[in-house]
Design a protein around this motif. Sequence first.
Motif, PDB file in Angstrom:
ATOM      1  N   ALA A  99       0.837  -1.203   0.000  1.00 30.00           N
ATOM      2  CA  ALA A  99       0.000   0.000   0.000  1.00 30.00           C
ATOM      3  C   ALA A  99       0.866   1.245   0.000  1.00 30.00           C
ATOM      4  CB  ALA A  99      -0.944  -0.001   1.196  1.00 30.00           C
ATOM      5  N   VAL A 100       1.931   1.245   0.822  1.00 25.35           N
ATOM      6  CA  VAL A 100       2.790   2.436   0.893  1.00 25.35           C
ATOM      7  C   VAL A 100       3.526   2.645  -0.435  1.00 25.35           C
ATOM      8  CG1 VAL A 100       4.840   3.407   1.979  1.00 25.35           C
ATOM      9  CG2 VAL A 100       3.048   2.394   3.391  1.00 25.35           C
ATOM     10  N   ILE A 101       4.120   1.575  -0.974  1.00 25.41           N
ATOM     11  CA  ILE A 101       4.818   1.708  -2.257  1.00 25.41           C
ATOM     12  C   ILE A 101       3.831   2.174  -3.342  1.00 25.41           C
ATOM     13  CG2 ILE A 101       6.162   0.535  -4.039  1.00 25.41           C
ATOM     14  CD1 ILE A 101       7.097  -1.443  -1.927  1.00 25.41           C
ATOM     15  N   GLY A 102       2.675   1.499  -3.380  1.00 27.19           N
ATOM     16  CA  GLY A 102       1.675   1.844  -4.391  1.00 27.19           C
ATOM     17  C   GLY A 102       1.209   3.279  -4.263  1.00 27.19           C
ATOM     18  N   ALA A 103       0.995   3.732  -3.028  1.00 27.02           N
ATOM     19  CA  ALA A 103       0.494   5.088  -2.821  1.00 27.02           C
ATOM     20  C   ALA A 103       1.519   6.119  -3.269  1.00 27.02           C
ATOM     21  CB  ALA A 103       0.136   5.288  -1.352  1.00 27.02           C
ATOM     22  N   VAL A 104       2.797   5.902  -2.919  1.00 26.43           N
ATOM     23  CA  VAL A 104       3.826   6.895  -3.263  1.00 26.43           C
ATOM     24  C   VAL A 104       4.029   6.943  -4.783  1.00 26.43           C
ATOM     25  CG1 VAL A 104       6.270   7.449  -3.053  1.00 26.43           C
ATOM     26  CG2 VAL A 104       4.972   6.735  -1.034  1.00 26.43           C
ATOM     27  N   ILE A 109       2.638   9.531 -10.220  1.00 26.01           N
ATOM     28  CA  ILE A 109       2.018   9.522 -11.546  1.00 26.01           C
ATOM     29  C   ILE A 109       0.909  10.574 -11.620  1.00 26.01           C
ATOM     30  CG2 ILE A 109       0.672   8.149 -13.189  1.00 26.01           C
ATOM     31  CD1 ILE A 109       2.054   5.692 -12.225  1.00 26.01           C
ATOM     32  N   CYS A 110       0.090  10.647 -10.563  1.00 19.29           N
ATOM     33  CA  CYS A 110      -0.986  11.644 -10.545  1.00 19.29           C
ATOM     34  C   CYS A 110      -0.401  13.049 -10.679  1.00 19.29           C
ATOM     35  CB  CYS A 110      -1.781  11.552  -9.245  1.00 19.29           C
ATOM     36  SG  CYS A 110      -2.733  10.052  -9.085  1.00 19.29           S
ATOM     37  N   TYR A 111       0.717  13.310  -9.969  1.00 16.16           N
ATOM     38  CA  TYR A 111       1.357  14.622 -10.060  1.00 16.16           C
ATOM     39  C   TYR A 111       1.797  14.897 -11.488  1.00 16.16           C
ATOM     40  CZ  TYR A 111       5.111  18.054  -9.821  1.00 16.16           C
ATOM     41  OH  TYR A 111       5.915  19.133 -10.077  1.00 16.16           O
ATOM     42  N   VAL A 185       2.232  -4.705  -5.998  1.00 10.00           N
ATOM     43  CA  VAL A 185       2.501  -3.306  -6.341  1.00 10.00           C
ATOM     44  C   VAL A 185       1.980  -3.012  -7.751  1.00 10.00           C
ATOM     45  CG1 VAL A 185       4.358  -1.698  -6.939  1.00 10.00           C
ATOM     46  CG2 VAL A 185       4.432  -2.934  -4.778  1.00 10.00           C
ATOM     47  N   TYR A 186       2.044  -4.040  -8.608  1.00  7.04           N
ATOM     48  CA  TYR A 186       1.624  -3.873  -9.998  1.00  7.04           C
ATOM     49  C   TYR A 186       0.135  -3.534 -10.109  1.00  7.04           C
ATOM     50  CZ  TYR A 186       2.223  -4.603 -15.019  1.00  7.04           C
ATOM     51  OH  TYR A 186       2.306  -4.421 -16.366  1.00  7.04           O
ATOM     52  N   PHE A 187      -0.694  -3.997  -9.154  1.00  8.01           N
ATOM     53  CA  PHE A 187      -2.089  -3.538  -9.220  1.00  8.01           C
ATOM     54  C   PHE A 187      -2.409  -2.438  -8.218  1.00  8.01           C
ATOM     55  CE2 PHE A 187      -2.747  -7.643  -6.767  1.00  8.01           C
ATOM     56  CZ  PHE A 187      -3.150  -7.085  -5.569  1.00  8.01           C
ATOM     57  N   GLN A 188      -1.505  -2.231  -7.234  1.00  9.59           N
ATOM     58  CA  GLN A 188      -1.749  -1.150  -6.269  1.00  9.59           C
ATOM     59  C   GLN A 188      -1.516   0.233  -6.881  1.00  9.59           C
ATOM     60  OE1 GLN A 188      -3.317  -1.972  -3.660  1.00  9.59           O
ATOM     61  NE2 GLN A 188      -2.050  -2.767  -2.028  1.00  9.59           N
ATOM     62  N   VAL A 189      -0.431   0.368  -7.653  1.00 10.79           N
ATOM     63  CA  VAL A 189      -0.123   1.673  -8.249  1.00 10.79           C
ATOM     64  C   VAL A 189      -1.280   2.170  -9.128  1.00 10.79           C
ATOM     65  CG1 VAL A 189       1.432   2.886  -9.830  1.00 10.79           C
ATOM     66  CG2 VAL A 189       2.373   1.382  -8.084  1.00 10.79           C
ATOM     67  N   PRO A 190      -1.794   1.339 -10.046  1.00 13.10           N
ATOM     68  CA  PRO A 190      -2.924   1.811 -10.867  1.00 13.10           C
ATOM     69  C   PRO A 190      -4.148   2.168 -10.033  1.00 13.10           C
ATOM     70  CG  PRO A 190      -2.025  -0.206 -11.780  1.00 13.10           C
ATOM     71  CD  PRO A 190      -1.342   0.007 -10.475  1.00 13.10           C
ATOM     72  N   LEU A 241      -5.987   1.015  -0.591  1.00  6.66           N
ATOM     73  CA  LEU A 241      -4.970   0.121  -1.143  1.00  6.66           C
ATOM     74  C   LEU A 241      -4.673  -1.021  -0.166  1.00  6.66           C
ATOM     75  CD1 LEU A 241      -4.591   2.182  -3.384  1.00  6.66           C
ATOM     76  CD2 LEU A 241      -2.152   2.071  -3.034  1.00  6.66           C
ATOM     77  N   PHE A 242      -4.617  -0.669   1.117  1.00  2.91           N
ATOM     78  CA  PHE A 242      -4.378  -1.693   2.133  1.00  2.91           C
ATOM     79  C   PHE A 242      -5.486  -2.739   2.089  1.00  2.91           C
ATOM     80  CE2 PHE A 242      -4.854  -3.555   6.295  1.00  2.91           C
ATOM     81  CZ  PHE A 242      -3.552  -3.817   6.678  1.00  2.91           C
ATOM     82  N   ALA A 243      -6.738  -2.262   2.078  1.00  5.16           N
ATOM     83  CA  ALA A 243      -7.882  -3.173   2.039  1.00  5.16           C
ATOM     84  C   ALA A 243      -7.840  -4.028   0.782  1.00  5.16           C
ATOM     85  CB  ALA A 243      -9.186  -2.376   2.092  1.00  5.16           C
ATOM     86  N   ASN A 244      -7.446  -3.410  -0.320  1.00  2.00           N
ATOM     87  CA  ASN A 244      -7.388  -4.110  -1.603  1.00  2.00           C
ATOM     88  C   ASN A 244      -6.387  -5.262  -1.555  1.00  2.00           C
ATOM     89  OD1 ASN A 244      -7.938  -4.397  -4.415  1.00  2.00           O
ATOM     90  ND2 ASN A 244      -5.996  -3.374  -4.861  1.00  2.00           N
ATOM     91  N   ALA A 245      -5.213  -4.992  -1.009  1.00  2.00           N
ATOM     92  CA  ALA A 245      -4.203  -6.041  -0.928  1.00  2.00           C
ATOM     93  C   ALA A 245      -4.617  -7.103   0.090  1.00  2.00           C
ATOM     94  CB  ALA A 245      -2.851  -5.449  -0.546  1.00  2.00           C
ATOM     95  N   PHE A 246      -5.193  -6.649   1.193  1.00  2.00           N
ATOM     96  CA  PHE A 246      -5.567  -7.555   2.272  1.00  2.00           C
ATOM     97  C   PHE A 246      -6.584  -8.588   1.799  1.00  2.00           C
ATOM     98  CE2 PHE A 246      -7.826  -8.615   6.268  1.00  2.00           C
ATOM     99  CZ  PHE A 246      -6.737  -9.041   7.004  1.00  2.00           C
ATOM    100  N   SER A 247      -7.505  -8.156   0.902  1.00  2.00           N
ATOM    101  CA  SER A 247      -8.574  -9.062   0.486  1.00  2.00           C
ATOM    102  C   SER A 247      -8.261  -9.777  -0.819  1.00  2.00           C
ATOM    103  CB  SER A 247      -9.878  -8.273   0.330  1.00  2.00           C
ATOM    104  OG  SER A 247      -9.705  -7.251  -0.611  1.00  2.00           O
ATOM    105  N   SER A 248      -7.079  -9.499  -1.388  1.00  2.00           N
ATOM    106  CA  SER A 248      -6.755 -10.110  -2.676  1.00  2.00           C
ATOM    107  C   SER A 248      -6.389 -11.584  -2.508  1.00  2.00           C
ATOM    108  CB  SER A 248      -5.592  -9.335  -3.292  1.00  2.00           C
ATOM    109  OG  SER A 248      -5.153  -9.996  -4.442  1.00  2.00           O
ATOM    110  N   PHE A 249      -6.916 -12.413  -3.410  1.00  2.00           N
ATOM    111  CA  PHE A 249      -6.723 -13.850  -3.253  1.00  2.00           C
ATOM    112  C   PHE A 249      -6.060 -14.498  -4.466  1.00  2.00           C
ATOM    113  CE2 PHE A 249      -8.621 -18.028  -4.318  1.00  2.00           C
ATOM    114  CZ  PHE A 249      -8.036 -18.797  -3.327  1.00  2.00           C
TER     115      PHE A 249
END
Lengths: 313, 294
Positions: A99-104, A109-111, A185-190, A241-249
């Motif tokens: 989540a942290v890597i993805g968020a940063v 990218i947003c910037y 990270v590959y799906f967190q960043v997007p 992002l945290f929730a997304n990774a936590f629930s990913s299966f």
Amino acid sequence: MSLATAPAPEQDGVELTARHHPRVALVKPSNRRRRLAYAGLTPFAAYVLIFLALPTILAVVTGFFSDDGSLTFDNITGLFTPTILATFGSSFWLSGVTAVIGAVVGALICYAMLGTKVGGLLRTIIESAASVLAQFGGVMLAFAFIATIGVQGLVTVILRDTFGVDIFADGVWLYQVPGLILPYVYFQVPLMVITFLPALTALRPQWAEASATLGGTRFAYWRHIAAPVLAPAFLGSLLLLFANAFSSFATAAALISQGSQIVPLQIRAALVSETVLGRENMAGALALGMIVVMVVVMWAYSVLQARTSRWQK
Amino acid sequence: MAAPLSPVESAPASAPAERRPKTANQAVRIGAEPSTLARRLILGIIGGIFLIPVIAMIEFTFRNGLAGDYTTSHWTGLFSEDSARTYRGLYQAIENSLVLAAVTVAIVLVLLLPTMVLVHMQFPRLKRTLEFICIIPITVPAIVLVVGLAPVYSVVVQVLGGSTWTLAFAYGITVLPYAYRAIQGNLDAIPVKTLSEAASTLGAGWLTVLWTILLPNLRRGVLAASFISIAVVLGEFTIASLLNRRNLQTALLQVSQSDPWVAVIFALAALALAFVLLLIIGRLGSATPSRRKS
């Protein structure tokens, strides 16, 4: 909404008003129509009850029953055994790190996309690519990373043969929890790009202009104006992002076939296990544990989201 | 027919800041926006890194086993005469996934869409409740839902039989958050009340209002909801895998154990299809002025 042919005669008063103020008729329709409209809500309500409410309740409740159907807290206390706690621990760790890597990276990218034309080609392509890659979980993502950093993967081979670097010098880690970091990270960043971009583009150019007019530097603008405004949105997206990774299966299921190092894999083991009796109810307890975490995280997310929307109006 | 009534067509988004390059340059100078160079650097480097796994997948499909040289046989094998027989299981799974996507879209159109229109017009107070219900599937992820779905499906199988399409009932729930957001964005952007009142004043019944006035105005949201549902269903693995059903993703995982090259080729094709679908959604969205006013 046919006002001219309103059926019930006793509704005359309403009908008269309706001719002049149609809104009145829409807000206060006749009782019969009201009942009919309520009836219109039932199919969806029934569907949601059967396929969302019922499974959720069943998932949580099974954790409180033993194999023979009697009430027990064994499964719940089973959550606090060292093995299961360690599983939750590595789930938290994995979700937190990605989540942290993805968020940063996503925020960067947003910037970079600030000032690009809304609906322009670049923006549309990046937004579509982000939507695809955020959905690109699962089996296909596992394939992609096996092809990239698998034992014979493209990057592994290039690094080994050209640069003499063996990324698996200490053993193959791709099929362990650390191996999940890069795919996640590959799906967190997007996902970060999708959720954070609206907040970042809601920054008004006037604020930067006002800051510059008053002699503020670039740093002062980002430090004292943009950062406080964006903080709730950033933290909210981080939680999502945290929730997304936590629930990913699916990705984990496809990469890790041996062992159950994270919570969703524990649920799989409990569900498909045929050797250990009563494990199905353990799946219920694990599901309850996951729901508790998800509810807390998503509640915090919605609080932060409410603060964010203040600036987007 | 609907065009004169459709405010969606008119008034392009007012975005003065993006129109005048002068303002943009000024924004760069005072630091509100990145310079073109910085933008290209950031997007170029990150985009490049994100391309690597896709390139690796493409390279992998041309590999000749572990021999280290390249072959096109994995691609040509797909179009050979006996490919239909060799990959029968995979084609069957693709068919299953397409049927599931179609039924899921039908559920969205028949159950969700009318409910949303009804709530929007008749029960504005229930709007928050509906929104809450529709985002629950984010908090209750598939891996949790599937624990409770197992007993529910043992009943469903008794009532409707064990065919694959019944899985779409579960998928209708997983796509709820996405479909809701797409349709709600469109609903908020059109003056539903004004349109339906105007039509009613002219003597239209509610069915006419719904069919000829509201639906044409909602077609962007409805299309976007359908496409995102298709993309989600084609990528779904968790529920199908744990309920022992065959769909595209579970079949891909199975095929990858015997023929990883073909599995990767199909994964690439699915990825390309999803990208096209979402690119269309992006174009649909960019044509509406419905995004938040800044």
